[in-house]
Structures are given as C-alpha cells and as structure tokens.
Design an enzyme around this catalytic site. Sequence first.
Site, PDB file in Angstrom:
ATOM      1  N   THR B 166       6.998  -0.015   7.300  1.00 16.86           N
ATOM      2  CA  THR B 166       5.752   0.070   8.076  1.00 16.86           C
ATOM      3  C   THR B 166       4.882  -1.111   7.661  1.00 16.86           C
ATOM      4  O   THR B 166       5.050  -2.200   8.186  1.00 16.86           O
ATOM      5  CB  THR B 166       5.036   1.420   7.857  1.00 16.86           C
ATOM      6  OG1 THR B 166       4.858   1.643   6.462  1.00 16.86           O
ATOM      7  CG2 THR B 166       5.831   2.555   8.465  1.00 16.86           C
ATOM      8  N   LYS B 192      11.182   2.576   1.435  1.00 19.46           N
ATOM      9  CA  LYS B 192       9.965   2.017   2.028  1.00 19.46           C
ATOM     10  C   LYS B 192       8.773   2.601   1.292  1.00 19.46           C
ATOM     11  O   LYS B 192       8.801   3.742   0.826  1.00 19.46           O
ATOM     12  CB  LYS B 192       9.866   2.307   3.518  1.00 19.46           C
ATOM     13  CG  LYS B 192       9.501   3.727   3.844  1.00 19.46           C
ATOM     14  CD  LYS B 192       8.503   3.853   4.980  1.00 19.46           C
ATOM     15  CE  LYS B 192       7.297   3.003   4.816  1.00 19.46           C
ATOM     16  NZ  LYS B 192       6.042   3.777   4.770  1.00 19.46           N
ATOM     17  N   THR B 203       3.480   6.998   3.031  1.00 21.24           N
ATOM     18  CA  THR B 203       4.748   7.694   2.959  1.00 21.24           C
ATOM     19  C   THR B 203       5.710   6.863   2.145  1.00 21.24           C
ATOM     20  O   THR B 203       5.806   5.657   2.316  1.00 21.24           O
ATOM     21  CB  THR B 203       5.323   7.862   4.366  1.00 21.24           C
ATOM     22  OG1 THR B 203       4.511   8.786   5.044  1.00 21.24           O
ATOM     23  CG2 THR B 203       6.747   8.392   4.309  1.00 21.24           C
ATOM     24  N   ASN B 411      -7.358  -1.468   4.969  1.00 15.13           N
ATOM     25  CA  ASN B 411      -7.352  -0.044   5.288  1.00 15.13           C
ATOM     26  C   ASN B 411      -8.577   0.432   6.047  1.00 15.13           C
ATOM     27  O   ASN B 411      -8.612   1.552   6.520  1.00 15.13           O
ATOM     28  CB  ASN B 411      -7.187   0.783   4.013  1.00 15.13           C
ATOM     29  CG  ASN B 411      -5.721   0.877   3.650  1.00 15.13           C
ATOM     30  OD1 ASN B 411      -4.930   1.411   4.401  1.00 15.13           O
ATOM     31  ND2 ASN B 411      -5.366   0.306   2.515  1.00 15.13           N
TER      32      ASN B 411
END
Lengths: 428, 428
Positions: B166, B192, B203, B411
Amino acid sequence: MAAKPTEERECRVPFKVIEGGVTAAKGFRASAVTCGIKNPEATRLDLALIVSDGPTTTDAVFTTNKVRAACVRVSQQHIKESDTRAIIANSGNANACTGVQGIQDAKAMTKAVAEELGVKMRQVLVCSTGIIGMPMPIERVIVKVPDAVAKLNPEGSEDAMRAIMTSDTRPKTFAVDVPCGKGSFRIGGIAKGAGMICPNMATMLCFITTDAKIGKDELHRSMRYAVEKSFNCITIDGDTSTNDTVIVMSNGQADAPTIKKNSPEAELFRCALHKVMLELAKMIVCDGERVTKFVEIRVRNARTLADARKVAETVAKSLLVKCSFHGCDPNWGRIIHAVGYSGARIREELIDIYFGGLQACKGGLATKTPVAEMEKIVQEPKFTVTIDLNLGTSGYTVYTSDLSEEYVDFNSAEYSAAIHAKRQKGFA
Amino acid sequence: MAAKPTEERECRVPFKVIEGGVTAAKGFRASAVTCGIKNPEATRLDLALIVSDGPTTTDAVFTTNKVRAACVRVSQQHIKESDTRAIIANSGNANACTGVQGIQDAKAMTKAVAEELGVKMRQVLVCSTGIIGMPMPIERVIVKVPDAVAKLNPEGSEDAMRAIMTSDTRPKTFAVDVPCGKGSFRIGGIAKGAGMICPNMATMLCFITTDAKIGKDELHRSMRYAVEKSFNCITIDGDTSTNDTVIVMSNGQADAPTIKKNSPEAELFRCALHKVMLELAKMIVCDGERVTKFVEIRVRNARTLADARKVAETVAKSLLVKCSFHGCDPNWGRIIHAVGYSGARIREELIDIYFGGLQACKGGLATKTPVAEMEKIVQEPKFTVTIDLNLGTSGYTVYTSDLSEEYVDFNSAEYSAAIHAKRQKGFA
C-alpha cells in the site's frame, strides 16, 4: 435516523467569573522574580512565590511517574508532615534526575523561603519545571528569594503565572466568586501546561487558592473529584511527567459558612473547584505545543467507566486519529480502529460514531451522511467526537488536540537546539 | 566506567539467504493481477494469489483488535475447519467495518479461488489491506480470479508481493535454504507494512511458505516463538490493526527429515523461521511512513520479562522520544521520563542509559560523556538505545523509528486527500 448524542450533564453553580488567579481569594499574595535559571543573561520571570497570610488546609496531587523530580519528593514529604503556608515554583530547570544534590537544592529553596517568611521549612512546598537531568543553578535561585518575598502582593498572580510558563504561549488563569450563605467564597488558580495534551509531554503545574472554610477531609474529597474530572481527562493514566503537581490551598478567610460533609455548601464547593480546574485544563489543551484543534472525545454507553475511559483515552492518543484531525478529515475508520485496540469490551456491530451532531458510523458501518457536511465540522477549531458503544450506561470524556507537523518540528528541532545550546554553553 | 551493554544472543543456524520469497520453497506458486480495487482506472497489481501444489500444514496469527476485518473473520473460520491450499490477498480495500456484506465478499473471494483450483472454499484463506469502512468492489475482484490462477508460477513471489503493497515504498521479501539431514528445507516470505512501526498504524501482512516436513503442533510452537520475537517486537501488544495477519504454510515437499518435537531439526526450523520473520519485521520498520531512523530499544536487567517489555514499548512509543531521534538529539531525559511512566517496576537511582556504547545516564544521573560524541551516534540512520534497569535479569528488545514532520504531513494531508478523492468520485 439515530438520535443526536446527548449533552454531558454539567454541574452548575451560581458563580461569577472574576480576575485575580491565585490572589483572587482573601489573604493570598504572590510575586515573581528573575533568577536566570535557564540562562543567566535572560530577563524573564522564572521564580514564583505564592503565600497565604494565615494557616491553610492544603491538599495536593503529584505525578504518578516513578521517576519523580526532587521537588516532588520534598513537597510530598512536607505536605505529609505539616500544614502549608507557601509555594515556591521555578521554570527553566525541572530538578529531575538530579539525585541527592537535587533533593538538597529543593530543600534549600524551601529553607530560603521559610527563613524570609518566618515559617517552618516543611510549611513550604516546592515545584519546578524545565529541563530534566541538569543540576539546579541553586545559588542564582536562593539569592533572589528575599526579593520574591519583598515583592509579595495581592495582585501578584499574573507575575507568578508568567514565571512558571515554559513553552506555554498563553496565560492560564481562572477564578470564581461563589455566593454561599450570607457571603461568598472565592477559588482561583493558575496553571502551566504546553507540550502535547497527551500526557507524557510536559510538566503540568496548577496552583489553586481559596478562602473557603473547609476541613482537610472535605477538601481532599473535592480535590479528588475535581482532578479526576479535569486534569485526569487530559492526562492519560500513568503517563504523567516527572514533575506534575496540582496544589489547592484553603485559608478559610472568606465571609461564608464552614463547608461540612454532605452539605449543599460542600456540593457548591466541589462544583466550583471542578469548574476552575476544568477551565484551566482546557486552557492547557488549547495551548498544547503547536496545536490547531481542540477536540472533545465523548464515549457513551460503555459497559463500565473503566471501559469508557480506555476507549476515550486510546482514541485521543492515537497518532493516526490526531493526524486526521489536523487534516480536517472526518475519518471514522481510524477512530473505530483505535476503539478496537483500546482493550475495552465492545461489539463492533453496535458502535456509532458522530462528528458533532452528524453520524459518520452506525452499527459499525458507514452512514450516508455526506462527507462534505462532516468535513465542515472537523474544519472548526473546536469540535466533538462522540463514540456510542451501545453496550451499557457509562460515559467518559477526554479533551485532546490534533498532531501537527509543527509539533514534530518543534520537538525535534527547535527545542533540541535550545537544549544543545545550553549544554554547550554549560548553562545549568 | 560502566561496561558496555552486552550483545543480544542470536540464534544462529547454517542457512543460506536465497531469492524467491514465497515461491522459494518447493511446490509453491504465486501470481498477481490488476483488479482496479482502489480505482478502476489504475493499472497496479492489487490481487495476489499464493498456492501450494499439495496439502499443507498451516498456522496463522491474526490481529487482536476487537474490530476485525471480514477477511480475518472468514480466514479464522476456514483455518479452524480445514487444511489450507491457497491464500488470496488484495490491497486497496481492507474489507473492514463492512458488516454482513463484507463477510459475503470475503467468502466470495475464497469461493472463486476454490472453484478455479478445484479445492474447497475453506481451504482458501483471504486477506485484505487498504481503506476501512467502504464496501469491497467485489465484482472487479471476482472477475480477475481465473486470470490470477492462470498466471500462477514458481517465480510469482515478486508479483504477489507488489500486489499487497500500500504505502510501502520498498519490497519486503526474504528466504533461506537450511541444510538439514542429507538435504535441506526452505523458508521464504513476503510482507507488507508501512504506516508507523508503532502498531496502530497500518495493516501488517506476512505470508511465509516452507517445504519443511513439520506437524501442526511443532509448526504452531515455532510460529508462536518466531512471531513473539519478531513482529510482536515491532507491534505493541493489543495495538494491532483490524487486518493484521501472519500465515505460515508448510507442504512437506523438501528433501529433508521430518521435524520432530525437541529434536535438533526443530531447533533449526524455529531459528530459521524466526530469522525470516525478524528480517521481514525489520524491513517493515525501516519502511515505516516517512521514517528516517531505525532504532533498536534494548531493555536489560528488568525484574520480569513483562517489565522489560513495558519499558521497551513505552519508550519506543513516546512521541517526544521519537521526535528527539528525528532531531538527532541524545535526549536521555525524555527516555527516563518514559521509563518512569511505563508501569514497570524501576528504581530511578539504578537506571543506566546508553546511546550505542556511550553511557548517557548512570544511576539516574547525567554522565560526563560529551554530548557531541553521543550526537554522532544518534545522527546515524541506525543505532541502539540500551536501558539497563539493574533490577533483575530479564531483557526485551523493540525495533522502532523516529517521528518525522513528513509522517504527520503524509497522514493528515496526502493520505486524507487521496481518500476524499476516492469518496467524492464514488470509487469503492
């Protein structure tokens, strides 16, 4: 359409907001002087003194950090052994991680004040805030104590407040006059915070004075209630700094009846004390380092108070949630994610999340509320996030802020640079 | 002069690092295709498939977050009911907070794979990573499953790895060949991560395959050991995301003896599995969002392992500590402060803190080590902080990073903007 989250029931007392901070109540004087603690050449006030002209009943709450500053250790001992007449507090050096010398220095500060005031050493409490791990430049402090005593005056609150500021950008002072019986009593305070609201970030000091007539036990009860519902809502359990201290001194000089256990006056006092602490606590959040948002995280209908608190604190502490506040993003996914790892009992399929009065998540799923509408709320400098767990009846509210690039920059660059400069110059 | 902190004892096995990731071991094939999950117009790989050509013994560790993605729920059920033959994994949508529809979608993914492979639905595990709270564009996924199966090949690891990335900027793959008996076995994996290393951030998915001959119980024991000492050292307990998953599939096709309980081969397997996971875990930290520092926080001589862990995790998680790493500031005051609020039993006057081999703090007090020397260490992209509590014999190590302005910016701005764009366009 789900009901809007209910308002928090607030404790309302018929008080009047007044000026004067820690010298608003009768019989208290304050002052401040410049010692050059951080830097001998500096001209800013860095030593504050608060004195009651008569005996007091005093209660205090200290940091739960196991690394406790020397001043905290000395104050804890003094308050256990004696009544209190004065508080001496400095900025520029935390007197933490300073070993035996630190204890001696903290005691020396109380001794100097005691001698000037003609009271006992143990009647003086001492607080410090500033850099950790450097010896206190104690000579520069002691020599100025007579000055501080000489300057004591019933309008000295403002100076005292300025002397304890570190990276604070705004003054934090609040006082109320509360009608009681045929007279009234006053409660007023000053505070310093800054750092992130998130707890491990900065020393929090708060000094409150009152002229209410109140006994030790009732003061203690009111103090615990008020701290729990104010400073502890901005300070995550256990995450306090080495120096955090809240002190309430009461000298009973008000023209109001004695406050007895379980009386209407006791309720009045407790609510007023809570109000003063909550206002000061909110000022601390709003003045957090480089903060641009003030966010109230309300958790509702948790199974237990402990669960409500876990959820509120975990969400308030989440870096990703704080970043989304900063970016004006109504990102309920990050919020429910934090709810999930909070350790509280939850049922995902029952969780509702609101930004202001708009429901973003119902039963763990996205609602159809337009993102643009929710964005309008999150774009405001102050807003509320409500998390309804729909599992029980317990609620808890935490006050928090966003996390900004400027915060990181400030704490990695500027601040460090300042410390280095000090270290290199040998200032201590 | 205090002794330098001791080195961590490492488990050494005579392995050879090899290429091939999840297809390094015999009898595994992988592939990836483009479904346009995040954006129908996108061309990047976003659906990965990993298949064993024969039966496997499989073990998995799933998130402890109470908000669990639909794919996690389905995979947990499947692995309980059956052996495993395949893993299907997508990026672009986490299939979390998606309710009943999400469960149906996750099942539909396993069904599509099962039909193409001629196995049972419950022999297929499913993983997702991406945005929370939006329905999976399931038609776009299902239609591409036959393609993914058709593309399966013994060099497909690289594609599979790319399909699950991602915000990762670097590939994460590691494999070893371990001589055992007269032959050898292989263990290889892909992962990942990204997001902050700090746990609530992203995640984490990790898929490992091995051709070792190993039973369910021994695989489970090795798995728990290796996860505990790798991914759990970068993921603070309980703070896992809604989708975190580690899966190890073993098909026993290697030319090496069966691994029995308490045998030298079991020790060999456990160490090799740990090595693979630790390397992947470190890659995740180094590739944390906008990370500029990789820092190993070693806690030594705590009273208990739990205490050692509390201290390591609290220090690794402290915003102020992370900011000081970013600013290349050897600020042991912030570290000891975090030690103090960690909840572990400590004695301030016994604490030693080192940057690399240089002692910054001895017995809770500053040392005379020149700041400039310590700065040289903290300026490095990788360094170690050792905290010796001098209270017991337990140690724990956590791998962490700095906190950068760019992290916050990323973010709060970029990432949010991307999500909004998606929401506005109605992509799901």
